[in-house]
Structure formats: C-alpha cells, structure tokens
Motif scaffolding. Structure first.
Motif, PDB file in Angstrom:
ATOM      1  N   SER A 261      -4.531  -8.990  -3.860  1.00 24.67           N
ATOM      2  CA  SER A 261      -4.947  -8.397  -2.456  1.00 24.67           C
ATOM      3  C   SER A 261      -5.001  -6.949  -2.642  1.00 24.67           C
ATOM      4  CB  SER A 261      -4.144  -8.860  -1.571  1.00 24.67           C
ATOM      5  OG  SER A 261      -4.075  -8.338  -0.434  1.00 24.67           O
ATOM      6  N   LEU A 262      -5.890  -6.611  -2.130  1.00 26.81           N
ATOM      7  CA  LEU A 262      -6.361  -5.015  -2.260  1.00 26.81           C
ATOM      8  C   LEU A 262      -6.752  -4.786  -0.729  1.00 26.81           C
ATOM      9  CD1 LEU A 262      -6.366  -2.386  -3.702  1.00 26.81           C
ATOM     10  CD2 LEU A 262      -8.993  -2.888  -4.274  1.00 26.81           C
ATOM     11  N   TRP A 263      -6.208  -3.688  -0.280  1.00 27.08           N
ATOM     12  CA  TRP A 263      -6.293  -3.185   1.332  1.00 27.08           C
ATOM     13  C   TRP A 263      -6.128  -1.700   1.623  1.00 27.08           C
ATOM     14  CZ3 TRP A 263      -1.921  -5.335  -0.187  1.00 27.08           C
ATOM     15  CH2 TRP A 263      -0.901  -4.899   0.167  1.00 27.08           C
ATOM     16  N   ARG A 264      -6.579  -1.312   2.610  1.00 25.70           N
ATOM     17  CA  ARG A 264      -6.394   0.061   2.874  1.00 25.70           C
ATOM     18  C   ARG A 264      -5.087   0.312   3.989  1.00 25.70           C
ATOM     19  NH1 ARG A 264     -11.175   2.762   5.456  1.00 25.70           N
ATOM     20  NH2 ARG A 264      -9.776   4.559   5.222  1.00 25.70           N
ATOM     21  N   ASP A 265      -4.300   1.201   3.741  1.00 22.78           N
ATOM     22  CA  ASP A 265      -3.348   1.704   4.635  1.00 22.78           C
ATOM     23  C   ASP A 265      -3.335   3.247   4.873  1.00 22.78           C
ATOM     24  OD1 ASP A 265      -1.117   2.150   6.349  1.00 22.78           O
ATOM     25  OD2 ASP A 265       0.143   1.438   4.958  1.00 22.78           O
ATOM     26  N   LYS A 266      -4.075   3.549   5.868  1.00 22.95           N
ATOM     27  CA  LYS A 266      -4.193   5.007   6.221  1.00 22.95           C
ATOM     28  C   LYS A 266      -5.288   5.489   5.189  1.00 22.95           C
ATOM     29  CE  LYS A 266      -0.075   5.454   9.186  1.00 22.95           C
ATOM     30  NZ  LYS A 266       1.049   6.217   9.175  1.00 22.95           N
ATOM     31  N   GLN A 267      -4.733   6.694   4.306  1.00 23.35           N
ATOM     32  CA  GLN A 267      -5.499   7.320   3.403  1.00 23.35           C
ATOM     33  C   GLN A 267      -5.464   6.526   2.048  1.00 23.35           C
ATOM     34  OE1 GLN A 267      -3.231  10.494   4.187  1.00 23.35           O
ATOM     35  NE2 GLN A 267      -2.834  10.935   2.016  1.00 23.35           N
ATOM     36  N   TRP A 268      -4.398   5.710   1.770  1.00 25.75           N
ATOM     37  CA  TRP A 268      -4.130   4.692   0.641  1.00 25.75           C
ATOM     38  C   TRP A 268      -4.993   3.304   0.522  1.00 25.75           C
ATOM     39  CZ3 TRP A 268      -0.517   6.819   3.654  1.00 25.75           C
ATOM     40  CH2 TRP A 268       0.009   8.178   3.357  1.00 25.75           C
ATOM     41  N   LEU A 269      -5.209   3.141  -0.853  1.00 28.42           N
ATOM     42  CA  LEU A 269      -5.489   1.855  -1.102  1.00 28.42           C
ATOM     43  C   LEU A 269      -4.258   0.871  -1.588  1.00 28.42           C
ATOM     44  CD1 LEU A 269      -9.260   2.046  -2.791  1.00 28.42           C
ATOM     45  CD2 LEU A 269      -8.475   1.053  -0.566  1.00 28.42           C
ATOM     46  N   CYS A 270      -3.877  -0.113  -1.245  1.00 28.04           N
ATOM     47  CA  CYS A 270      -2.757  -0.885  -1.856  1.00 28.04           C
ATOM     48  C   CYS A 270      -3.238  -2.220  -2.260  1.00 28.04           C
ATOM     49  CB  CYS A 270      -1.674  -1.027  -0.648  1.00 28.04           C
ATOM     50  SG  CYS A 270      -0.992   0.616   0.414  1.00 28.04           S
ATOM     51  N   TRP A 281      -2.653  -2.322 -13.571  1.00 27.96           N
ATOM     52  CA  TRP A 281      -4.002  -1.608 -12.936  1.00 27.96           C
ATOM     53  C   TRP A 281      -3.846  -0.060 -13.366  1.00 27.96           C
ATOM     54  CZ3 TRP A 281      -3.319   2.976 -10.158  1.00 27.96           C
ATOM     55  CH2 TRP A 281      -1.805   3.081  -9.783  1.00 27.96           C
ATOM     56  N   ALA A 282      -5.084   0.619 -13.434  1.00 30.91           N
ATOM     57  CA  ALA A 282      -5.144   1.895 -13.759  1.00 30.91           C
ATOM     58  C   ALA A 282      -6.433   2.726 -13.266  1.00 30.91           C
ATOM     59  CB  ALA A 282      -5.185   2.175 -15.315  1.00 30.91           C
ATOM     60  N   LEU A 283      -6.377   3.921 -12.782  1.00 30.04           N
ATOM     61  CA  LEU A 283      -7.705   4.826 -12.505  1.00 30.04           C
ATOM     62  C   LEU A 283      -8.510   4.925 -13.735  1.00 30.04           C
ATOM     63  CD1 LEU A 283      -6.668   7.030  -9.692  1.00 30.04           C
ATOM     64  CD2 LEU A 283      -8.596   5.167  -9.669  1.00 30.04           C
ATOM     65  N   SER A 305       1.004   1.560  -3.181  1.00 29.15           N
ATOM     66  CA  SER A 305      -0.093   2.553  -3.176  1.00 29.15           C
ATOM     67  C   SER A 305      -0.479   2.669  -4.627  1.00 29.15           C
ATOM     68  CB  SER A 305       0.172   3.530  -2.520  1.00 29.15           C
ATOM     69  OG  SER A 305      -1.068   4.771  -2.736  1.00 29.15           O
ATOM     70  N   ILE A 306      -1.733   2.469  -4.932  1.00 30.04           N
ATOM     71  CA  ILE A 306      -2.569   2.455  -6.148  1.00 30.04           C
ATOM     72  C   ILE A 306      -3.653   3.726  -6.004  1.00 30.04           C
ATOM     73  CG2 ILE A 306      -1.966   0.249  -6.915  1.00 30.04           C
ATOM     74  CD1 ILE A 306      -4.830  -0.397  -6.460  1.00 30.04           C
ATOM     75  N   PHE A 307      -4.064   3.998  -4.909  1.00 25.82           N
ATOM     76  CA  PHE A 307      -5.097   5.016  -4.766  1.00 25.82           C
ATOM     77  C   PHE A 307      -4.604   5.815  -3.613  1.00 25.82           C
ATOM     78  CE2 PHE A 307      -9.052   6.784  -3.417  1.00 25.82           C
ATOM     79  CZ  PHE A 307      -9.593   7.303  -4.342  1.00 25.82           C
ATOM     80  N   ASP A 308      -4.969   7.356  -3.687  1.00 24.93           N
ATOM     81  CA  ASP A 308      -4.688   8.136  -2.469  1.00 24.93           C
ATOM     82  C   ASP A 308      -5.753   8.726  -2.083  1.00 24.93           C
ATOM     83  OD1 ASP A 308      -3.962   9.911  -0.504  1.00 24.93           O
ATOM     84  OD2 ASP A 308      -2.246  10.620  -1.634  1.00 24.93           O
ATOM     85  N   LEU A 309      -6.597   8.758  -0.929  1.00 31.42           N
ATOM     86  CA  LEU A 309      -7.888   9.282  -0.849  1.00 31.42           C
ATOM     87  C   LEU A 309      -7.641  10.924  -0.884  1.00 31.42           C
ATOM     88  CD1 LEU A 309     -10.748   9.020  -0.038  1.00 31.42           C
ATOM     89  CD2 LEU A 309     -10.181   8.981   2.385  1.00 31.42           C
ATOM     90  N   PRO A 356     -14.837   1.652  -4.550  1.00 36.32           N
ATOM     91  CA  PRO A 356     -15.173   1.906  -3.451  1.00 36.32           C
ATOM     92  C   PRO A 356     -16.742   2.595  -3.365  1.00 36.32           C
ATOM     93  CG  PRO A 356     -13.167   2.647  -4.013  1.00 36.32           C
ATOM     94  CD  PRO A 356     -13.796   2.366  -5.289  1.00 36.32           C
ATOM     95  N   THR A 357     -17.547   2.023  -3.154  1.00 33.28           N
ATOM     96  CA  THR A 357     -19.071   2.576  -2.992  1.00 33.28           C
ATOM     97  C   THR A 357     -19.210   3.824  -2.367  1.00 33.28           C
ATOM     98  OG1 THR A 357     -19.847   1.198  -1.599  1.00 33.28           O
ATOM     99  CG2 THR A 357     -19.855   0.189  -3.635  1.00 33.28           C
ATOM    100  N   CYS A 358     -18.343   3.933  -1.118  1.00 33.03           N
ATOM    101  CA  CYS A 358     -18.690   5.179  -0.413  1.00 33.03           C
ATOM    102  C   CYS A 358     -18.092   6.458  -1.225  1.00 33.03           C
ATOM    103  CB  CYS A 358     -17.871   4.946   0.832  1.00 33.03           C
ATOM    104  SG  CYS A 358     -16.069   5.014   0.785  1.00 33.03           S
ATOM    105  N   LEU A 359     -17.040   6.251  -2.144  1.00 29.06           N
ATOM    106  CA  LEU A 359     -16.618   7.410  -2.983  1.00 29.06           C
ATOM    107  C   LEU A 359     -17.546   7.704  -4.085  1.00 29.06           C
ATOM    108  CD1 LEU A 359     -12.827   6.583  -2.935  1.00 29.06           C
ATOM    109  CD2 LEU A 359     -14.365   7.893  -1.291  1.00 29.06           C
TER     110      LEU A 359
END
Length: 407
Positions: A261-270, A281-283, A305-309, A356-359
């Motif tokens: 499962s991957l979802w957004r919580d405020k500015q983070w991807l979790c 996982w890794a960036l 959290s695995i990504f911070d916008l 995330p295609t917007c990024l």
C-alpha cells in the motif's frame, strides 16, 4: 463607496519609514535595502506578532477582516506573492532558515519606490501565478490501510498531466479526454505511473489517478474491500519462459496478500505491506534503481514515510538556481528479496518503479527554464494561449508551497 486597494510598494515604504512593525527596517541610508522577519509558523517560538506586517497587508488589501480568525500562512504567502510580482524588487538575501533571526533582505533594483506595472499588466501571467501561489496542502479524510488509525491525506493542487501514457480505467480513475494539456491543473490527487519488472524485463506499465492511494497486488487482485486503487501485477506465465523463475515469481506474488500500500499523508508518501512479502524500497533515478542499497524495509505493523515533498521542492529550487543535481522522485521497490546491492538489479525476481507524474513533469518544466532567470518556460494555457513564466516566478511559487509544509 469602497475604499480602493492600496499599492503595496508605497504602503510598504510608509511602513518602513514609520517603523510600524518590529524587525521591519531599512538597512541603508539610501533606502534601497530593507529587512522583513520571516519566521516559519510551525516554530515553537512563533508568535502572532511575527506575522504583523503580513496580517496588516491582508487587512488593507481586503483579504482579512479584523475580528475573524486570521490564516497567518496564507497572509504571509499573499504578501510575498505581491512583492514577487514587482519587477523593481528582488530578494537580495534569504536568511529565513537562520535559527536565531530568520528574515529576508529585499532590495530595490530600479530608482525610486514606485509601483511598476510589471506582471500586473499581464492578466494571463497573473492568473497562472495566482493559481501557483494558492497551492496548499489542505487535508481531507482518508481511511488508510486496515489497522492504521484514521489519518488525513492532503491534496496538492499542483498537478501536471502526463504527456502521454496508458491510463487505468476504474470507478475512481477516469482518463482525461482533453486534447490540450494545460500546465497547472488543480486536482484532488496525484497520478502515479507504475512499472513492473520480472528479472529485469518490463512486463507492466500503467498510469492512474489515485485519490486514495494505490496497492500493488498479485494476479488474484487481493482484497477488493481495502482502500487504494489496485495495480494488478501480471501472471508471470504470460511473460517468462524459465519454469523455475516463473515458480519463484509466482510465490512472491502470492505472498503479497492485501498488497503493498502506498498513500499520501499531507506532504509525505507513506507505505505499508499488507501481506507476508518482505519489501525493500529506495529513491532512485527514473531509469535505474540505486546501487548503494535500500533505504529500509517497508513495515507491516504500521505505515512509514518514504518520501517528503518538501525535500523535492527544496531540491527543485536549488536546481533552478544552478545546482547540477536534480531532485529525485522515483520510488523503487524490491519484492520478496533483499535489495540488489552490489549486483545487477535485473537479477531480482520482482522490481517495481513508482513515479508521481506531477513531480516528473514539474522537473521537466524546471529543465526547460534552465538555471537562469533570463530563461523562460513556454506554457500552454486554456484557449490555446501561451505565456512565458521565468525561473524567478517559478521559484517564488515553489517557495510559497514550502510555506504550507511542515518540517
């Protein structure tokens, strides 16, 4: 008769001359450089008086009525947006992250302190800039994966449509039929492009709008009652020849259970795994996962959290300003095995790339603009019109977005 809205530069000059607000002051006798306190609203020592000049401008410009509860971050963003639209004014030094005295130093770069028509005379540019300046992370209810406490996921109105791709059709994800692609679209969620590799061979790629996040599930589809748009990983027998490899991949997919499962919580991807399949996982880069190792294992007991916008936006601003390193936004997952450290990633049974295609598209816009404020990005807007947005304007809008985020 309504009182006309004052022009910000004469109003600001008067406030400086009268020393109306603490910390707002001229820095030279020629009155060309001045400072404004710029404390982040989430600091523990932040007080309402730290936002005095922002709130005062909101009041005189008609955006705030005394007695109402003030939206201080919005007042601050609107104040900065008003200054950024003045061609004869620039930020000479940004010390907003100074732990002791956060502030910014502005400088007039033309003679006099008048209101230059600047961008205000271009309604098309103004419309785009205002839409960018209004970007925020407004929360909306999200159930989250089972076992998680109710949380909030916020929407990021900055949304750039992918140029072309195959979209997944579902009740929660409808493809756009608009032939002209506008650059900035306010949306309630992000598009995600998911690409799946079996032993280095691409076997799946789809892009979908995911209002409640997504789940990577096996060919059986997982539990349909769980939140998140399911991306069904294909049956390996359709793409692999080696029987042993097919058997191993099948075992990995069967152990996904409820899915990854991957979802957004405020500015983070979790992320959280809902089955027995251990996942790392890794960036990484858009085309290659990192070789240094994973950032960690996706937990089963709770989301993480695995990504911070915020990191991405800060990196994008640095890139526009001349940093040669572009911010990373591509998430890589290794399913059922340890991360492919010091060995070809193509040897792993199941690797998944999530973008995330917007990024992705926002970074491309920054690349088009280059690292100089003299360069511009040609944007297509509604009605087939086009306009130029220079790097300084884009950076100012991204800085507004940062103000709405947490540290």
């Amino acid at each position: 008769m309504a009182t006309p809205k004052p022009r910000i530069l004469p109003w600001l000059k008067a406030a400086l001359d009268q020393e109306r607000f603490p910390g707002v002051a001229w820095l030279d006798s020629s009155r060309t450089r001045f400072r404004i306190p710029w404390k982040h609203g989430l600091r523990q020592d932040a007080q309402q008086e730290d936002f005095g000049i922002f709130l005062a401008w909101a009041e005189v410009s008609g955006a705030y009525t005394p007695g109402d509860k003030p939206d201080l971050p919005t007042c601050k963003r609107n104040f900065r947006a008003a200054l950024n639209r003045k061609e004869g004014l620039r930020v000479a030094q940004d010390l907003s992250k100074d732990p002791q005295d956060p502030h910014k130093i502005y400088e007039f770069v033309t003679s006099g302190v008048g209101d230059s028509p600047g961008l205000d005379s271009n309604p098309d540019t103004q419309e785009v800039l205002e839409s960018l300046n209004d970007m925020h992370l407004a929360p909306h209810e999200y159930r989250g994966p089972p076992g998680l406490e109710a949380t909030t996921v916020s929407t990021c109105p900055l949304f750039v449509m992918p140029l072309s791709d195959t979209r997944v059709s579902s009740a929660n994800c409808e493809p756009s039929d608009t032939p002209v692609i506008p650059p900035w679209l306010p949306e309630d969620a992000w598009d995600f492009q998911v690409t799946v590799f079996y032993r280095g061979r691409q076997v799946f790629q789809h892009t979908a709008l995911c209002p409640w996040g997504l789940r990577l599930v096996g060919p059986d589809g997982g539990d349909p009652t769980l939140p998140g748009l399911p991306f069904i990983l294909p049956d390996p027998s359709e793409s692999l020849v080696d029987q042993a490899v097919k058997n191993y991949v099948t075992r990995v997919l069967q152990s996904l259970g409820g899915g990854l499962s991957l979802w957004r919580d405020k500015q983070w991807l979790c992320a959280r795994r809902l089955g027995h399949c251990h996942t790392y996982w890794a960036l990484g880069e858009e085309h290659l996962p990192p070789t240094h190792g994973s950032e960690g294992e996706v937990p089963k007991e709770h989301g993480r959290s695995i990504f911070d916008l915020r990191d991405f936006v800060e990196g994008l601003i640095a890139f526009i300003n001349g940093n040669q390193i572009s911010p990373r936004f591509t998430l890589w997952f290794c399913l059922g095995e340890l991360w492919p450290k010091d060995q070809p990633w193509t040897k792993k049974l199941v690797m998944v790339k999530v973008i995330p295609t917007c990024l992705q598209n926002l970074l491309e816009i920054a690349r088009q603009g280059g690292a100089s404020s003299l360069n511009t990005v040609e944007l297509q807007i509604s009605g087939g019109q086009s306009l130029s947005l220079n790097s300084e304007q884009l950076v100012a809008s991204l800085e507004n977005l940062l103000d709405s985020m947490e540290y």
